[in-house]
Design a protein around this motif. Structure first.
Motif: not given
Length: 78
Positions: A35-43
């Motif tokens: 979920d955390v990853l899905a809500t960030r457009s860039h990493v």
């Protein structure tokens, strides 16, 4: 800043390393990390900013979350 906290000083959409690497992941599990990853457009990986291929726009993410929490009969309705 506490465990799992987002950095206000990082790049837009960045997460502090401890969000995914730290003790919070063991307590919350893989779904939380997803979920955390899905809500960030860039990493940030290896010090470089990358577009996140797993990003979901807010409306899509909230629909997915609502279906996950819905009773089985509603989730299978269509």
């Amino acid at each position: 800043m506490g465990r799992g906290a987002s950095s206000a000083h990082g790049a837009p959409g960045s997460i502090e390393r401890e969000e995914l690497d730290g003790g919070g992941l063991h307590e919350r599990g893989g779904r939380h990390a997803s979920d955390v990853l899905a809500t960030r457009s860039h990493v940030i990986i290896g010090g470089h900013v990358h577009e996140n291929p797993y990003y979901l726009d807010p409306v899509t993410f909230l629909r997915k979350l609502a279906l996950r929490r819905a009773p089985v009969s509603l989730a299978n309705a269509g």
